[in-house]
Design a protein around this motif. Structure first.
Motif, short mmCIF file in Angstrom:
data_model
loop_
_atom_site.label_atom_id
_atom_site.label_comp_id
_atom_site.label_asym_id
_atom_site.label_seq_id
_atom_site.Cartn_x
_atom_site.Cartn_y
_atom_site.Cartn_z
N ASP A 77 0.82 -1.20 0.00
CA ASP A 77 0.00 0.00 0.00
C ASP A 77 0.86 1.26 0.00
N SER A 78 2.04 1.17 0.60
CA SER A 78 2.89 2.35 0.74
C SER A 78 3.43 2.88 -0.60
N ASN A 79 3.37 2.06 -1.66
CA ASN A 79 3.75 2.61 -2.96
C ASN A 79 2.69 2.32 -4.02
#
Length: 166
Positions: A77-79
């Motif tokens: 989710d962080s990228n």
């Protein structure tokens, strides 16, 4: 001299697998490929990691001229805001006709439509034509892995490029 017929960019379809496989094998070169040359039996072009919806194709009169693959670089989710170009190929007969540039621009548009705000790619340092195209379309070198690969007995740099989509 007559102008070449125009071409269209469209989403790949499952039925494109065979012509894309042929195009991929015909355009294989150590200028851009780090994997060994393909050999028989050839694996399917599409599989669970390489789905038709990840590809855009350039087509003229029913003939595939090229493709670009645009995917999330990781499932994190962080990228999720990043897309990565993981493959761009143009048939020899279609080079110099704007096919690669059109595919690249379509990839940028697809990434934006998917909600991405950044796009990245990796290119071999010795692949001057590809690097020039990417730079002309706003990509900048963001890192270099010197001698990351040995191709044809020579070290080859892995160049990381990226750009904002906003």
């Amino acid at each position: 001299m007559t102008e070449p017929e125009s071409f269209v960019i469209r989403a790949a379809l499952p039925g494109d697998a065979e012509p894309l496989g042929l195009l991929d094998r015909a355009t294989w070169s150590t200028l851009h490929a780090v994997a060994p040359a393909p050999s028989e039996p050839y694996p399917p072009f599409f599989d669970e990691r390489h789905r038709p919806e990840d590809f855009l194709v350039a087509e003229r009169s029913g003939i595939l001229l090229g493709y670009v693959r645009v995917v999330r670089p990781t499932p994190l989710d962080s990228n999720a805001h990043v897309r990565q170009i993981q493959g761009l190929a143009v048939a020899d007969a279609a080079r110099g006709q704007g096919v690669g540039r059109a595919l690249l621009r379509a990839a940028l548009a697809k990434a934006r439509a998917d909600g991405a705000t950044r796009i990245t790619l990796r290119v071999l340092g010795r692949n001057g034509p590809a690097r020039a195209l990417y730079e002309a379309e706003g990509f900048a070198v963001e890192g270099v892995l010197p001698g990351e690969f040995v191709l044809d007995g020579e070290p080859a740099d892995d160049v990381l490029m990226g750009r904002s989509l906003t």
